[in-house]
Design an enzyme around this catalytic site. Structure first.
Site, PDB file in Angstrom:
ATOM      1  CG  ASP A   1      -6.960   3.314   2.718  1.00 50.52           C
ATOM      2  OD1 ASP A   1      -8.104   3.184   1.844  1.00 50.52           O
ATOM      3  OD2 ASP A   1      -6.803   4.215   2.938  1.00 50.52           O
TER       4      ASP A   1
ATOM      5  CE  LYS B   1      -1.346   1.922   3.031  1.00 52.22           C
ATOM      6  NZ  LYS B   1      -2.614   2.826   4.553  1.00 52.22           N
TER       7      LYS B   1
END
Length: 217
Positions: A142, A124
């Site tokens: 997320d 991420k």
């Protein structure tokens, strides 16, 4: 709840998101790839607002990897104490800064593989840096993106990686970065984890989750 539909009006969803959030952008404050990398590492289990408060002074005093290395782990931990996991983040940030200085001339690498080898950097974080610092299309997933994508049935997944892979197939590559920001903004402003504002949501006509909630009432 009913099973998620196999066919989803993806184009309508993306266009509606674009209309709802035409100015969506990364809400972490940064001036260069290094600051974004550090801010994103700090953002784990912390809000962007909290991170921005910490980094405002931190980046003024320590604007480069070399300057960060003047600090001990304990000293850096004091600077970032207001954030979650601050001791572990302090350790990882200093290790990352040392690698940047020793292997990359103090610059942040632009390749995913190299980014993900840095301490404290997962997929991420690498996607956030690639997308926002270097303009390389990426879909950082997320908690907001994972939740909203599954509620809209753009994904039918249990993990962020599965969500990312499914979104990459449905969303045109040129729209990955903008879609990432728009979904995050939607998750923060309307489609919250608890008590989402389905009744005022412009996506309700296309939203699998919202329709299930409406039926249940």
């Amino acid at each position: 709840m009913e099973e998620k539909p196999k066919r989803v009006p993806t184009r309508k969803i993306l266009d509606t998101l674009a209309q709802m959030y035409p100015d969506a952008h990364c809400e972490l404050n940064f001036r260069n790839p290094f600051e974004l990398l550090i801010a994103t590492i700090l953002s784990a289990q912390s809000t962007d607002r909290q991170v921005n408060k910490v980094t405002e002074g931190l980046f003024q005093k320590y604007p480069t990897p070399e300057s960060f290395l003047q600090l001990t782990e304990e000293e850096l931990a004091e600077h970032i104490r207001g954030l979650g996991l601050f001791r572990n983040k302090s350790k990882n940030i200093l290790k990352t800064c040392r690698i940047l200085v020793e292997q990359y001339g103090g610059q942040v690498p632009q390749q995913r593989e190299q980014l993900e080898k840095l301490p404290g950097v997962g997929r991420k974080t690498a996607n956030v840096v690639l997308s926002n610092a270097f303009g390389i299309p990426a879909l950082a997933v997320d908690t907001h993106v994972h939740r909203v994508a599954n509620r809209l049935a753009l994904a039918n997944s249990k993990t962020p990686l599965e969500t990312e892979q499914q979104l990459m197939k449905k969303v045109p590559r040129a729209e990955w970065s903008d879609t990432h920001h728009r979904i995050i903004w939607h998750g923060r402003r309307v489609c919250s984890a608890r008590n989402p504002k389905c009744t005022i949501c412009h996506l309700l006509p296309y939203c699998w989750y919202g329709k299930q909630v409406k039926k249940a009432k």
